[in-house]
Design a protein around this motif. Structure first.
Motif, PDB file in Angstrom:
ATOM      1  N   GLU A 157       2.731 -17.998  16.537  1.00 19.62           N
ATOM      2  CA  GLU A 157       3.503 -19.082  15.941  1.00 19.62           C
ATOM      3  C   GLU A 157       3.846 -18.807  14.483  1.00 19.62           C
ATOM      4  O   GLU A 157       4.727 -19.469  13.922  1.00 19.62           O
ATOM      5  N   ARG A 158       3.154 -17.864  13.875  1.00 22.65           N
ATOM      6  CA  ARG A 158       3.436 -17.465  12.495  1.00 22.65           C
ATOM      7  C   ARG A 158       3.282 -15.943  12.392  1.00 22.65           C
ATOM      8  O   ARG A 158       2.440 -15.360  13.069  1.00 22.65           O
ATOM      9  N   PRO A 159       4.067 -15.288  11.542  1.00 17.16           N
ATOM     10  CA  PRO A 159       3.949 -13.834  11.371  1.00 17.16           C
ATOM     11  C   PRO A 159       2.820 -13.474  10.402  1.00 17.16           C
ATOM     12  O   PRO A 159       3.064 -13.037   9.280  1.00 17.16           O
ATOM     13  N   ARG A 160       1.588 -13.671  10.828  1.00 19.26           N
ATOM     14  CA  ARG A 160       0.463 -13.395   9.943  1.00 19.26           C
ATOM     15  C   ARG A 160      -0.633 -12.640  10.691  1.00 19.26           C
ATOM     16  O   ARG A 160      -0.808 -12.807  11.896  1.00 19.26           O
ATOM     17  N   CYS A 161      -1.352 -11.848   9.942  1.00 20.78           N
ATOM     18  CA  CYS A 161      -2.445 -11.042  10.489  1.00 20.78           C
ATOM     19  C   CYS A 161      -3.749 -11.798  10.351  1.00 20.78           C
ATOM     20  O   CYS A 161      -4.174 -12.132   9.241  1.00 20.78           O
ATOM     21  N   LEU A 162      -4.413 -12.064  11.479  1.00 20.22           N
ATOM     22  CA  LEU A 162      -5.750 -12.624  11.504  1.00 20.22           C
ATOM     23  C   LEU A 162      -6.708 -11.561  12.045  1.00 20.22           C
ATOM     24  O   LEU A 162      -6.368 -10.836  12.977  1.00 20.22           O
ATOM     25  N   LEU A 163      -7.897 -11.478  11.457  1.00 14.75           N
ATOM     26  CA  LEU A 163      -8.919 -10.525  11.877  1.00 14.75           C
ATOM     27  C   LEU A 163     -10.290 -11.147  11.697  1.00 14.75           C
ATOM     28  O   LEU A 163     -10.449 -12.134  10.971  1.00 14.75           O
ATOM     29  N   THR A 164     -11.300 -10.546  12.336  1.00 23.65           N
ATOM     30  CA  THR A 164     -12.658 -10.926  11.975  1.00 23.65           C
ATOM     31  C   THR A 164     -12.888 -10.486  10.530  1.00 23.65           C
ATOM     32  O   THR A 164     -12.267  -9.520  10.052  1.00 23.65           O
ATOM     33  N   ARG A 165     -13.755 -11.187   9.835  1.00 22.58           N
ATOM     34  CA  ARG A 165     -13.986 -10.836   8.430  1.00 22.58           C
ATOM     35  C   ARG A 165     -14.460  -9.390   8.262  1.00 22.58           C
ATOM     36  O   ARG A 165     -13.971  -8.682   7.373  1.00 22.58           O
ATOM     37  N   PRO A 166     -15.402  -8.887   9.085  1.00 25.84           N
ATOM     38  CA  PRO A 166     -15.807  -7.482   8.913  1.00 25.84           C
ATOM     39  C   PRO A 166     -14.636  -6.509   9.059  1.00 25.84           C
ATOM     40  O   PRO A 166     -14.555  -5.517   8.325  1.00 25.84           O
ATOM     41  N   ALA A 167     -13.721  -6.773   9.991  1.00 28.27           N
ATOM     42  CA  ALA A 167     -12.572  -5.888  10.170  1.00 28.27           C
ATOM     43  C   ALA A 167     -11.639  -5.960   8.980  1.00 28.27           C
ATOM     44  O   ALA A 167     -11.117  -4.931   8.506  1.00 28.27           O
ATOM     45  N   ALA A 168     -11.394  -7.167   8.461  1.00 27.50           N
ATOM     46  CA  ALA A 168     -10.516  -7.329   7.300  1.00 27.50           C
ATOM     47  C   ALA A 168     -11.103  -6.632   6.077  1.00 27.50           C
ATOM     48  O   ALA A 168     -10.380  -5.974   5.313  1.00 27.50           O
ATOM     49  N   GLU A 169     -12.403  -6.756   5.874  1.00 27.01           N
ATOM     50  CA  GLU A 169     -13.035  -6.132   4.711  1.00 27.01           C
ATOM     51  C   GLU A 169     -13.046  -4.613   4.842  1.00 27.01           C
ATOM     52  O   GLU A 169     -12.851  -3.891   3.856  1.00 27.01           O
ATOM     53  N   ALA A 170     -13.255  -4.112   6.058  1.00 29.12           N
ATOM     54  CA  ALA A 170     -13.204  -2.660   6.278  1.00 29.12           C
ATOM     55  C   ALA A 170     -11.788  -2.133   6.048  1.00 29.12           C
ATOM     56  O   ALA A 170     -11.596  -1.061   5.460  1.00 29.12           O
ATOM     57  N   LEU A 171     -10.790  -2.893   6.493  1.00 29.67           N
ATOM     58  CA  LEU A 171      -9.404  -2.476   6.282  1.00 29.67           C
ATOM     59  C   LEU A 171      -9.082  -2.439   4.790  1.00 29.67           C
ATOM     60  O   LEU A 171      -8.360  -1.552   4.320  1.00 29.67           O
ATOM     61  N   SER A 172      -9.619  -3.370   4.048  1.00 29.40           N
ATOM     62  CA  SER A 172      -9.409  -3.381   2.599  1.00 29.40           C
ATOM     63  C   SER A 172     -10.025  -2.147   1.947  1.00 29.40           C
ATOM     64  O   SER A 172      -9.468  -1.596   0.991  1.00 29.40           O
ATOM     65  N   ARG A 173     -11.148  -1.677   2.472  1.00 25.19           N
ATOM     66  CA  ARG A 173     -11.753  -0.439   1.943  1.00 25.19           C
ATOM     67  C   ARG A 173     -10.830   0.740   2.198  1.00 25.19           C
ATOM     68  O   ARG A 173     -10.648   1.604   1.322  1.00 25.19           O
ATOM     69  N   ALA A 174     -10.248   0.809   3.385  1.00 24.20           N
ATOM     70  CA  ALA A 174      -9.298   1.885   3.679  1.00 24.20           C
ATOM     71  C   ALA A 174      -8.094   1.798   2.749  1.00 24.20           C
ATOM     72  O   ALA A 174      -7.586   2.828   2.271  1.00 24.20           O
ATOM     73  N   GLN A 175      -7.637   0.582   2.476  1.00 23.25           N
ATOM     74  CA  GLN A 175      -6.493   0.377   1.601  1.00 23.25           C
ATOM     75  C   GLN A 175      -6.771   0.893   0.196  1.00 23.25           C
ATOM     76  O   GLN A 175      -5.905   1.542  -0.419  1.00 23.25           O
ATOM     77  N   ARG A 176      -7.947   0.634  -0.334  1.00 20.72           N
ATOM     78  CA  ARG A 176      -8.263   1.070  -1.699  1.00 20.72           C
ATOM     79  C   ARG A 176      -8.153   2.586  -1.837  1.00 20.72           C
ATOM     80  O   ARG A 176      -7.651   3.097  -2.839  1.00 20.72           O
ATOM     81  N   GLY A 177      -8.607   3.308  -0.832  1.00 23.90           N
ATOM     82  CA  GLY A 177      -8.500   4.762  -0.877  1.00 23.90           C
ATOM     83  C   GLY A 177      -7.062   5.237  -0.831  1.00 23.90           C
ATOM     84  O   GLY A 177      -6.674   6.156  -1.556  1.00 23.90           O
ATOM     85  N   LEU A 178      -6.242   4.615   0.008  1.00 31.43           N
ATOM     86  CA  LEU A 178      -4.845   5.027   0.130  1.00 31.43           C
ATOM     87  C   LEU A 178      -4.031   4.661  -1.103  1.00 31.43           C
ATOM     88  O   LEU A 178      -3.127   5.400  -1.506  1.00 31.43           O
TER      89      LEU A 178
END
Length: 265
Positions: free
Chosen positions: A75-96
Motif C-alpha cells: 500500500e506504500r512504497p516503503r521498505c520494512l524489515l526486522t530490526r536486526p536485518a535493518a541494522e545489519a543492512l546499515s552496517r553494509a551501507q557504511r562500508g559502501l
C-alpha cells in the motif's frame, strides 16, 4: 548364549536410541501469522528510520515488475524489515559509502498476500504483458517448475531483501510508463530499462540463468560489481541466494519459521 546375546543387544539399543534421538534438532513447522489487519508486529521497523541514506525503489508498489501491476499488500512504497536485518543492512551501507557507493533496495518484507498474488498471476498463462522484459527466454508455464515462483517466500519472514549498489552521487532515473516497449532484462545496460544501479549484467528480477550470482558468462566489471555487493552483504551477516544476485537473507534471522501477512503501510 544366543538368547543372552539378544538381550544384551536390546539393552544397548535401549541406551543408545534416546541419545541419538536427542541429538537431532527439532525443526519448527512454518507458521503464517496474519494478526490484526494493518498491525506491524514488534521487531519490525521502517528501514528509513534506521538508515535514511539507503535508496528505496520498491518495485512491487508500482507497475514496473514482472506482473505489470501493483502487487497486493504493497500500500506504500516503503521498505520494512526486522530490526536486526535493518541494522545489519546499515552496517553494509557504511562500508559502501566509504567506497563511493550506496545500497538501493527493490524489495524488503513481503506480505504473504503478495506471494499469493504472484502465484495467482503465474497461473494466468494468458497474462504475458511483461514477458519481453522479465522472462523473455522462459515460458510462463514453467515458472513454478523452474523455481521462479513459489507459494512461500523468505521475504515474508522479514529479514530477506532484494538489493543492488548505486555509485554516488545518485542520479534520478525516469519513471516506467505502463505499456511502453520492453527490452530484455539481460540486454546491454545502455539498452535495457534505465536503472541507476551499477551494471550487474542483468536487471532486477530477471528470470534467467544469467541472474545466477556467479554465472561464468558474467565477467569483467559486471562480475566485479556483483562481488562488491556480495562481499559487503556477507561482511554484514547476510547470505546470498545463488540463483539471484540481488537476493540476501540475514543469517541469524529472528523469525526463521514465521511468514507474516500484514500490509506494507
Amino acid at each position: 548364549m544366543p538368547r543372552l546375546s539378544v538381550v544384551l543387544r536390546a539393552a544397548v539399543a535401549a541406551l543408545v536410541l534416546p541419545v541419538a534421538a536427542a541429538s537431532v534438532p527439532a525443526v519448527a513447522a512454518p507458521v503464517t501469522q496474519r494478526g490484526p489487519e494493518g498491525h506491524r508486529p514488534p521487531g519490525f521497523v521502517a528501514l528509513a528510520e534506521v538508515d535514511p541514506t539507503i535508496v528505496q525503489e520498491m518495485r512491487y508498489a508500482g507497475a514496473h515488475n514482472f506482473t505489470g501491476h501493483r502487487v497486493d499488500g504493497y500500500e506504500r512504497p516503503r521498505c520494512l524489515l526486522t530490526r536486526p536485518a535493518a541494522e545489519a543492512l546499515s552496517r553494509a551501507q557504511r562500508g559502501l559509502l566509504r567506497e563511493g557507493y550506496t545500497l538501493k533496495v527493490y524489495d524488503c518484507y513481503r506480505p504473504q498476500r503478495a506471494v499469493d498474488d504472484f502465484v495467482a498471476w503465474a497461473k494466468d498463462l494468458g497474462d504475458v504483458r511483461m514477458k519481453a522484459e522479465f522472462y523473455p527466454r522462459v515460458e510462463k508455464s514453467r515458472l513454478f517448475e523452474d523455481g521462479y515462483i513459489a507459494a512461500k517466500s523468505g521475504h515474508s519472514r522479514g529479514s530477506t531483501l532484494d538489493v543492488t549498489v548505486v555509485r554516488l552521487p545518485v542520479r534520478p532515473t525516469r519513471p516506467y510508463v505502463p505499456g511502453e516497449p520492453l527490452v530484455p532484462c539481460f540486454a546491454p545496460r545502455a539498452v535495457r530499462f534505465p536503472d541507476d544501479s551499477v551494471d550487474m549484467g542483468t536487471g532486477f528480477d530477471c528470470f534467467d540463468t544469467l541472474s545466477h550470482t556467479l554465472d561464468p558468462r558474467v565477467r569483467g566489471r559486471q562480475r566485479a560489481n556483483r562481488l562488491l555487493l556480495k562481499s559487503a552483504m556477507e561482511r554484514a551477516g547476510f547470505g546470498n541466494l545463488p540463483q539471484e544476485w540481488w537476493h540476501y537473507t540475514l543469517r541469524d534471522e529472528p523469525y526463521p519459521s514465521t511468514y507474516f501477512d500484514f500490509p506494507v503501510r
